[in-house]
Design an enzyme around this catalytic site. Structure first.
Site, PDB file in Angstrom:
ATOM      1  N   CYS A  49       0.818  -1.230   0.000  1.00 50.29           N
ATOM      2  CA  CYS A  49       0.000   0.000   0.000  1.00 50.29           C
ATOM      3  C   CYS A  49       0.849   1.276   0.000  1.00 50.29           C
ATOM      4  O   CYS A  49       1.690   1.464   0.877  1.00 50.29           O
ATOM      5  CB  CYS A  49      -0.883  -0.036   1.241  1.00 50.29           C
ATOM      6  SG  CYS A  49      -1.722   1.513   1.566  1.00 50.29           S
ATOM      7  N   TYR A 180      -5.508   5.558  -8.840  1.00 49.41           N
ATOM      8  CA  TYR A 180      -6.672   4.753  -8.422  1.00 49.41           C
ATOM      9  C   TYR A 180      -7.926   5.213  -9.166  1.00 49.41           C
ATOM     10  O   TYR A 180      -8.783   4.405  -9.528  1.00 49.41           O
ATOM     11  CB  TYR A 180      -6.911   4.878  -6.904  1.00 49.41           C
ATOM     12  CG  TYR A 180      -5.932   4.078  -6.090  1.00 49.41           C
ATOM     13  CD1 TYR A 180      -6.221   2.774  -5.708  1.00 49.41           C
ATOM     14  CD2 TYR A 180      -4.716   4.631  -5.700  1.00 49.41           C
ATOM     15  CE1 TYR A 180      -5.324   2.028  -4.950  1.00 49.41           C
ATOM     16  CE2 TYR A 180      -3.802   3.897  -4.952  1.00 49.41           C
ATOM     17  CZ  TYR A 180      -4.115   2.601  -4.583  1.00 49.41           C
ATOM     18  OH  TYR A 180      -3.216   1.870  -3.842  1.00 49.41           O
TER      19      TYR A 180
HETATM   20  N1  LIG Z   1      -6.611   7.890   3.600  1.00 51.48           N
HETATM   21  C1  LIG Z   1      -5.989   6.698   3.862  1.00 51.48           C
HETATM   22  C2  LIG Z   1      -6.151   5.736   2.715  1.00 51.48           C
HETATM   23  C3  LIG Z   1      -5.638   4.387   3.060  1.00 51.48           C
HETATM   24  C4  LIG Z   1      -6.114   3.312   2.061  1.00 51.48           C
HETATM   25  O1  LIG Z   1      -7.039   3.523   1.288  1.00 51.48           O
HETATM   26  N2  LIG Z   1      -5.461   2.138   2.102  1.00 51.48           N
HETATM   27  C5  LIG Z   1      -5.851   1.051   1.228  1.00 51.48           C
HETATM   28  C6  LIG Z   1      -4.676   0.212   0.835  1.00 51.48           C
HETATM   29  S1  LIG Z   1      -3.626   0.930  -0.341  1.00 51.48           S
HETATM   30  C7  LIG Z   1      -6.765   0.115   1.977  1.00 51.48           C
HETATM   31  O2  LIG Z   1      -6.455  -0.290   3.071  1.00 51.48           O
HETATM   32  N3  LIG Z   1      -7.865  -0.251   1.341  1.00 51.48           N
HETATM   33  C8  LIG Z   1      -8.813  -1.191   1.868  1.00 51.48           C
HETATM   34  C9  LIG Z   1     -10.201  -0.835   1.447  1.00 51.48           C
HETATM   35  O3  LIG Z   1     -10.430   0.267   0.957  1.00 51.48           O
HETATM   36  O4  LIG Z   1     -11.068  -1.673   1.641  1.00 51.48           O
HETATM   37  C10 LIG Z   1      -4.537   6.981   4.169  1.00 51.48           C
HETATM   38  O5  LIG Z   1      -3.852   7.681   3.401  1.00 51.48           O
HETATM   39  O6  LIG Z   1      -4.076   6.512   5.186  1.00 51.48           O
END
Ligand SMILES: N[C@@H](CCC(=O)N[C@@H](CS)C(=O)NCC(=O)O)C(=O)O
Length: 322
Positions: A49, A180
């Site tokens: 990530c 994304y």
């Molecule tokens: N705003 C968050 C975004 C984090 C994020 O979207 N992480 C993704 C992985 S790259 C995630 O865990 N996605 C799981 C999901 O959306 O279900 C940050 O920057 O910490």
């Protein structure tokens, strides 16, 4: 992949808006650090990530490794979301051996509703999530533990803040989240809008890096780290998997030399794990890569010499007092 609704897990793909645009949910835990204490906090990351990757780089640069331990989730984000499956690259949950990250969220709030994302900064004393927004966790890491570590590096120095904020404001929507928005678009129009904004910003950054060493000038700052975690994934994942294929980063001389300099920065290469990165994206996103085939290429060597010494660089700003 899915989300929690009133504390119960539901396996569900992202919903896009009516016009097919991907919308990222805002992080729900935005607390400051209660107190700087060694061993009190635990960091949950995915090595795939880009948002979590920022926090790992800060943990290295700011000398926090002995103060804040890390659990790494598996590269596969399947029907249970992020898991601690050790056969898929996870360290396991080092705190109490839970199987799924969503169990950590419901320990914070048994009625949690929302997506279960990394990174997560967990408070072992209070048994709650301090923060799950990477842009805030890195600001915490930039200063909160300085009194314990004596580390004076400042990636968000006062005189450069306005510049850094302005860069972040452009780069986040167009590049960090832009890849994304291109990859998860469910309409041609939404994809093309994201694609155009992405390459227009990359072209601008390429020009900027022609005349200065780093994004905010002579010092390496937060803006560089935030961009780096997207750029290092670009040719291996976003170019193909997310259809961001007008140009590769390797087609941009300045961006690719800047990328190599950052990769070679002491401590940074150890935070980059291409196996997790490629497997996660290609295996988890079944709606865009149904068979989960992971490509074998491209051949990349970020350890190759770079040409950034031609520009004045003063490394990372140092605080005068802590
Ligand atoms: N705003 C968050 C975004 C984090 C994020 O979207 N992480 C993704 C992985 S790259 C995630 O865990 N996605 C799981 C999901 O959306 O279900 C940050 O920057 O910490």
């Amino acid at each position: 992949m899915g989300l929690l609704i009133d504390g119960r897990w539901h396996d569900q793909w992202y919903k896009s808006s009516k016009d097919g645009a991907f919308e990222r949910e805002s992080a729900q835990r935005n607390n400051p650090l209660p107190a700087a204490e060694a061993g009190r906090y635990h960091l949950y990351v995915s090595l795939a990530c880009p948002w979590a990757h920022r926090t790992l780089i800060y943990r290295k640069l700011k000398g926090l490794e002995s103060l804040i331990d890390v659990s790494v989730v598996s590269w596969l984000m399947g029907e249970h979301g992020w898991t601690f499956d050790k056969s898929q690259g996870s360290t396991g949950d080092k705190l109490d051996g839970i199987d799924f990250l969503h169990q950590r969220y419901t320990r914070d709030d048994p009625h949690y509703t929302g997506r279960v994302t990394v990174p997560v900064l967990w408070d072992k004393h209070e048994q709650r999530i301090v923060n799950n927004e990477s842009s805030q966790i890195i600001r915490i890491f930039n200063s909160a533990f300085d009194g314990l570590t004596g580390n004076r590096l400042d990636l968000y120095p006062e005189p450069l803040r306005a510049k850094i904020d302005a860069l972040n404001e452009r780069i986040y929507p167009a590049v960090n989240n832009g890849v994304y928005r291109a990859g998860f678009a469910t309409s041609q129009g939404a994809y093309e809008a994201a694609f155009d904004a992405l390459f227009s910003e990359l072209d601008t950054l390429e020009r900027l890096l022609d005349g200065q060493r780093y994004l905010a000038g002579e010092y390496l700052t937060e803006a560089d780290i935030r961009l780096f975690t997207t750029i290092v994934r670009f040719d291996a994942v976003y170019y193909g998997h997310f259809k961001c294929n007008l140009r590769r980063i390797s087609d941009y001389p300045n961006l690719s030399n800047w990328l190599r300099e950052l990769y070679q920065w002491p401590g940074v290469a150890e935070t980059v794990n291409m196996e997790h990165i490629q497997r996660h994206y290609y295996m988890s996103h079944k709606t865009i890569n149904p068979n989960g085939i992971v490509p074998k290429g491209p051949l990349q060597d970020f350890g190759q010499a770079h040409d950034r010494e031609r520009l004045v660089g003063k490394k990372i700003w140092k605080k005068t007092g802590i």
